[in-house]
Design an enzyme around this catalytic site. Structure first.
Site, PDB file in Angstrom:
ATOM      1  N   TYR A   1       0.825  -1.208   0.000  1.00 51.08           N
ATOM      2  CA  TYR A   1       0.000   0.000   0.000  1.00 51.08           C
ATOM      3  C   TYR A   1       0.859   1.258   0.000  1.00 51.08           C
ATOM      4  CZ  TYR A   1      -3.767   3.199   1.318  1.00 51.08           C
ATOM      5  OH  TYR A   1      -4.674   4.229   1.334  1.00 51.08           O
TER       6      TYR A   1
ATOM      7  N   VAL B   1     -10.873   3.823  14.030  1.00 48.67           N
ATOM      8  CA  VAL B   1     -12.142   4.455  14.416  1.00 48.67           C
ATOM      9  C   VAL B   1     -13.298   3.481  14.230  1.00 48.67           C
ATOM     10  CG1 VAL B   1     -13.697   6.392  14.029  1.00 48.67           C
ATOM     11  CG2 VAL B   1     -11.240   6.725  13.789  1.00 48.67           C
TER      12      VAL B   1
ATOM     13  N   GLY C   1      -0.246  -2.122  20.910  1.00 48.28           N
ATOM     14  CA  GLY C   1       0.915  -1.481  21.525  1.00 48.28           C
ATOM     15  C   GLY C   1       0.526  -0.817  22.833  1.00 48.28           C
ATOM     16  N   ASP C   2       1.210   0.291  23.160  1.00 41.76           N
ATOM     17  CA  ASP C   2       0.922   0.976  24.422  1.00 41.76           C
ATOM     18  C   ASP C   2      -0.169   2.033  24.286  1.00 41.76           C
ATOM     19  OD1 ASP C   2       2.209   2.927  22.968  1.00 41.76           O
ATOM     20  OD2 ASP C   2       3.982   3.047  24.261  1.00 41.76           O
TER      21      ASP C   2
ATOM     22  N   LYS D   1       0.029   4.852  22.794  1.00 43.07           N
ATOM     23  CA  LYS D   1       0.545   6.231  22.758  1.00 43.07           C
ATOM     24  C   LYS D   1       0.837   6.722  21.338  1.00 43.07           C
ATOM     25  CE  LYS D   1       2.537   5.990  27.390  1.00 43.07           C
ATOM     26  NZ  LYS D   1       3.783   6.096  28.206  1.00 43.07           N
TER      27      LYS D   1
ATOM     28  N   THR E   1       0.023   8.217  17.782  1.00 38.44           N
ATOM     29  CA  THR E   1      -0.955   9.272  17.500  1.00 38.44           C
ATOM     30  C   THR E   1      -1.440   9.215  16.058  1.00 38.44           C
ATOM     31  OG1 THR E   1       0.668  10.948  16.825  1.00 38.44           O
ATOM     32  CG2 THR E   1       0.183  10.765  19.186  1.00 38.44           C
TER      33      THR E   1
ATOM     34  N   HIS F   1       4.432   5.601  14.494  1.00 40.10           N
ATOM     35  CA  HIS F   1       4.288   6.060  15.874  1.00 40.10           C
ATOM     36  C   HIS F   1       3.553   7.392  15.963  1.00 40.10           C
ATOM     37  CE1 HIS F   1       7.557   3.088  16.300  1.00 40.10           C
ATOM     38  NE2 HIS F   1       7.116   2.951  17.539  1.00 40.10           N
TER      39      HIS F   1
END
Length: 432
Positions: A254, A297, A314-315, A317, A319, A382
């Site tokens: 992609y 979403v 993951g954690d 965090k 964005t 990330h």
């Protein structure tokens, strides 16, 4: 004696003038009857002189940009390539109007092709184009799109739907092409990664066929993606950033496919003077999204409605930035109608961590919704946040719908489809 002389003189003058007129009339008649080719040459020469004088003092109208006065430019002696002319118009628009186009006004009803028009974004775009008065042809293979998204247009004489895969050529005559035909979620584009990347390059065969058939360049808008930035080392991401993409990763079909499509679009633009527009789309949400497509979403909303734990990879965090679909459609149309090639970032610069998004979903659907953590996926970026300075300045565009405004409308659509069948009420969709 003097009177006789006067009479003789008058008779002489009269006779001489009659002979002269007769001679002139015969000469003109001779030229018209016997020398027609000479008359034709004289007429052509006269026309060339007249029109040359008019064209030097009047402006010329280019099909792609604004009027340019020949006296104030070097167009006659040193023609400006289309690419450079685009840049000149970009600068002029930036100074004057910012490239803003009143979308309700147009010179004629256009014939527009939307590939992938039965999908999430495509169907909303079709709604806007039909409402504006355009004739729309949708080409879709229904891999992720649904006819239900377009049912309300089936009786409209300005709407056509063709079941077709853009990997294969098709002959159509159109004025504009919005290319949205591509699976956009990891679940779908990983299903057949080879076809995913091939679909980008093969589509341009369709583009060239359409151009050859119509013999005038159809304006072509490529919907690229923020994934071209990969796992970015620059934050926020501006269009000048070249990205940090793993070319052999599981997502590269992609990511690299879209990068290849951008390369092809610009090569066609520079090499064949095809009018191209490039949009880099960031995370978009809204009604008609596929319910189980793996995007964050739609995952969170469907899971919360079903009373299932929301899965955070993951954690939590990492964005993302989320724009409502009506904002994206507005940006695409402004880009298509403007004079700027791009690429342009189209996204909402509001940045949320995955945990913050989960909390907004909890507030909207169920305060008691649970969160479940799972191992992160490979090559998951990330950070992701668009720099939309260029779109603001040159397109006069920025998102108008916040996450807390748009999410409830998406939730209503999902709730109706999950618990009330597949039929949608399109009248409740936001059209800001």
């Amino acid at each position: 004696m003097g009177s006789d002389n006067e009479v003789l003189e008058k008779n002489y003058v009269k006779k001489h003038s009659m002979v002269k007129r007769f001679s002139l009339r015969n000469s003109i008649q001779y030229v018209l009857e016997k020398q027609r080719f000479v008359c034709l040459l004289i007429g052509v020469a006269t026309s060339i002189v007249i029109f040359s004088g008019v064209s030097v003092s009047s402006p010329i109208l280019r099909p792609d940009f604004e009027m340019i006065n020949v006296q104030d430019s070097i167009v006659l002696n040193n023609p400006i390539p289309r690419r450079i002319a685009y840049e000149l118009v970009d600068e002029a628009d930036h100074i004057n109007t910012g490239g803003k186009v009143p979308l309700g006004l147009k010179s004629k009803n256009r014939r527009i092709l939307v590939t992938g028009g039965a999908g999430f974004v495509g169907s909303h775009l079709v709604d806007r184009l039909i409402a504006r008065g355009d004739s729309v042809i949708v080409v879709d293979n229904f891999f992720t799109g649904k006819k239900e998204n377009l049912l309300h247009h089936f009786k409209n004489p300005r709407f056509e739907l063709i079941r077709h895969d853009v990997v294969e050529p098709i002959l159509l005559e159109v004025d504009q092409i919005y290319h949205l035909a591509c699976p956009a979620s990891p679940v779908h584009y990983k299903y057949n990664p080879v076809k995913t990347i091939i679909s980008f390059s093969h589509y341009f065969k369709l583009l060239s066929l359409i151009r050859d058939t119509k013999r005038v360049g159809a304006r072509f808008l490529l919907t690229s993606t923020s994934e071209v930035y990969g796992d970015p080392l620059q934050h926020p991401q501006a269009e000048t950033y070249w990205g940090n993409v793993n070319p052999i990763g599981v997502r590269s079909c992609y990511d690299e496919g879209k990068r290849t499509a951008e390369t092809l679009a610009m090569d066609y633009h520079r090499g064949l003077n095809i009018e191209v527009r490039i949009a880099r789309i960031f995370n978009t949400y809204g009604p008609r999204m596929c319910i189980d497509d793996g995007r964050v979403v739609s995952n969170f909303v469907a899971q919360a409605l079903r009373k299932e734990p929301m899965t955070v990879y993951g954690d939590g965090k990492q964005t993302r930035s989320f724009q409502y679909v009506s904002d994206l459609v507005e940006g695409l149309m402004r880009l298509m109608e403007g004079n700027h090639v791009g690429p342009f970032n189209l996204g909402n610069p509001g940045e949320f961590t995955m945990l913050e998004l989960a909390k907004v979903v909890q507030e909207t659907i169920d305060p008691n919704a649970k969160i479940e953590f799972r191992p992160n996926t490979e090559d998951d970026p990330h950070k992701r946040k668009p720099d939309i300075t260029k779109a603001k300045q040159l397109l006069g565009w920025e998102p108008a719908v916040s996450l807390r405004q748009g999410l409830p409308m998406m939730v209503d659509d999902f709730r109706q489809r999950i618990f009330g069948g597949e039929k949608q009420d399109s009248s409740s969709l936001l059209t800001i």
